[in-house]
Design an enzyme around this catalytic site. Structure first.
Site, short mmCIF file in Angstrom:
data_model
loop_
_atom_site.label_atom_id
_atom_site.label_comp_id
_atom_site.label_asym_id
_atom_site.label_seq_id
_atom_site.Cartn_x
_atom_site.Cartn_y
_atom_site.Cartn_z
N CYS A 143 -7.64 15.05 7.99
CA CYS A 143 -7.26 13.83 7.27
C CYS A 143 -7.36 12.59 8.14
CB CYS A 143 -5.90 14.01 6.62
SG CYS A 143 -5.99 15.19 5.23
N ASP A 144 -6.94 11.47 7.54
CA ASP A 144 -7.40 10.14 7.92
C ASP A 144 -7.43 9.81 9.40
OD1 ASP A 144 -6.79 10.28 5.19
OD2 ASP A 144 -6.65 8.12 5.04
N SER B 98 -6.32 2.11 1.23
CA SER B 98 -6.72 3.51 1.17
C SER B 98 -8.18 3.58 0.73
CB SER B 98 -5.85 4.25 0.15
OG SER B 98 -6.42 5.48 -0.21
#
Length: 552
Positions: free
Chosen positions: A119-120, A468
């Site tokens: 993830c990010d 986002s």
């Protein structure tokens, strides 16, 4: 090998005693020690399967003659952190991940690392660590989530975020909202659109640090386990050939990554992460290069939230190599560069086929002739701001309207939910930058509420924070300098006219220069009482225009 200075010779018998305490045999101690950086935890949906990936990597390393040893990296779920204080801790984990990985690798003398993020912030954080350490490294991610299904169509995390706005506007029932809640995220993996996690995993392929499929093979597919085994095997080849991250992540490789970024329509967060990774390689990326590359790079993909296709479909269409092969038909890539495959970019992509021209447009039939991201400048953002151009409604590419100004995300959200934002408005959210937040919170909730309430084609939002990858609409982030650093976003008042011209790369506050000068002369940025890591971060972090790097 690095580990030889720690484990060989009589003076290192105490070290070997501790290896034996781990259950390692003499034979295992003699082999190259390969660290496997595991981002596994039980709170991030994109990381809950990483234990399986790590087990597969271990098998690959061992089968190719190495000794695999696992150590952890933290991870934050941006979706769970969204919309509250927790989001202040999202971006800042990128540096914690890089720092802690550097510390573990050097303290224990690993010969190489297999990075297992998803993830990010884990992907850029571990790429930053790889660049610092410059020992052989390879990446294999946990993989993307499958799309959800509602009413015969596919949905993703941005769908539930926008459904909240629809519910608040009276467009759907509470029962329908609950259906979205239950069906939007149906499997483990990084959320299924071209959001930040998938953007960075795809760009890891493009920059040459991941094997084919790293960014696109779904988390629940067995092919992901096979990929992990191959990554474990391949690291042993990289050790033997002494191929290191800085051999791969060159200036030209970053240009390739930016080119693929524009073709895919990636998250605007790549404009924070690529400069930060490049900085660790001793390469400086000016934001203006994004526009230079975007101007000549066609946008070939409209994945969610920009369109109705998902990462699983990109994988079925041929994945990142197919996109790169399309780009190479017009000579838009540097193809002579070495990669973790042990081959050049040209060798990697030569047989890649575009298997679905609706998902990956042919190079001569793009969605647009220019790339998916644009950097805007002007008196409001002299150091730059960033917008996901491919996810903006055509009628909002140029917009001029009155400002509605808020000094934090929560106040803006309350105004949007309360019906105080009307068509034509430009919502301004400030004091959410790297220093001012601190932590540069993502603004998915406000942008999703705007879109969900039917205002996506008539309302813009600008912020010194960020968005986002699930955000769509005329959402302009990373406004630099930020309010907390004395940027002009800090002097905007309700009713001031803001002009946005995305095709011309302009962001302007429409006031006489004399009025601007007077306001700036009297402007004193607001200060927040901080403690703990946030206080240290705010004191050290640089502008979003420089990737929000820690450089002081």
């Amino acid at each position: 090998m690095v580990s030889e200075s720690i484990k060989n010779g009589t003076n290192n018998a105490p070290h070997r005693a501790l290896y034996h305490a781990l259950g390692l045999t003499d034979e295992e101690i003699e082999r190259p020690l390969v660290g496997i950086v595991s981002s596994y935890n039980e709170i991030v949906p994109g990381h809950m399967n990483i234990d399986k990936i790590v087990d597969a990597v271990k098998l690959g390393v061992a089968s190719a003659g190495g000794t695999p040893i696992v150590f952890p990296a933290i991870a934050v779920c941006d979706g769970i952190a969204m919309g509250h204080k927790g989001m202040k801790y999202s971006l800042i984990t990128r540096d914690l991940i890089a720092d802690s990985t550097e510390a573990m690798a050097l303290a224990h003398g690993f010969d190489a690392l297999v990075m297992v993020p998803n993830c990010d912030k884990n992907v850029p954080g571990l790429l930053m660590a790889a660049a610092r350490l410059n020992i052989p490294c390879i990446f294999v991610s946990g993989g993307p989530m499958l799309a959800g299904h509602i009413d015969g169509g596919k949905v993703s995390f941005s769908s539930i975020s926008e459904a909240v706005g629809e519910f608040n506007a009276g467009k759907i029932t509470e029962e329908k909202l609950h259906e979205y809640e239950c069906k939007t995220c149906p499997t483990c993996g990084s959320c299924s659109g071209m959001y930040t996690a998938n953007s960075m995993n795809c760009l890891t392929e493009a920059i040459g640090m991941g094997l084919r499929g790293n960014g696109t093979i779904p988390a629940v597919y067995s092919a992901r386990i096979e990929l992990a085994k191959h990554a474990g095997m391949k690291i042993m080849e990289l050790i033997k050939r002494d191929i290191r991250p800085r051999d791969i992540m060159t200036k030209e490789a970053f240009e390739n990554a930016l080119t693929v970024d524009m073709a895919l329509g990636c998250s605007t967060n790549t404009m924070l992460h690529l400069p930060a990774i490049a900085h660790e390689c001793g390469i400086e990326i000016n934001l203006d290069i994004a526009n230079t590359i975007s101007d000549k790079t066609p946008n070939l993909c409209h994945l969610a939230p920009a369109g109705r296709t998902y990462i699983e479909e990109l994988d079925e269409a041929g994945g990142i190599y197919a996109v790169m092969n399309e780009l190479n038909k017009k000579g838009l890539l540097h193809t002579e560069l070495i990669t973790v495959t042990g081959k050049t970019v040209a060798e990697n992509i030569e047989n890649a086929k575009n298997l679905n021209t609706k998902v990956i447009r042919p190079i001569d039939e793009p969605f647009s002739e220019t790339g998916g991201i644009a950097v805007l400048r002007g008196n409001l953002a002299p150091d730059g701001s960033v917008v996901k151009r491919s996810a903006v409604a055509p009628e909002m590419l140029r917009h001029e309207g009155p400002a509605k100004v808020f000094d934090c995300e929560e106040d803006a959200q309350a105004a949007i939910n309360g019906g105080k934002i009307v068509p034509g408005d430009v919502v301004v959210i400030r004091y959410e930058g790297p220093k001012g937040g601190p932590g540069m919170r993502e603004m998915l909730n406000p942008t999703s509420a705007i879109v969900g309430m039917g205002l996506g084609s008539s309302v813009a939002l600008i912020t010194d924070g960020r968005f986002s990858g699930a955000t769509r609409g005329a959402a302009i982030g990373h406004v630099s300098p930020e309010a907390a650093s004395g940027g002009m976003i800090g002097i905007i008042k309700d009713g001031d006219i803001i002009s946005i011209d995305i095709p011309a790369n302009k962001l302007e506050l429409k006031l006489p220069q004399e009025e601007i000068d007077e306001r700036m002369k009297n402007f004193v940025p607001k200060k927040k009482e901080l403690s703990g890591y946030l206080k240290r971060y705010a004191a050290m972090v640089e502008s979003g225009s420089r990737g929000a790097i820690i450089n002081k």
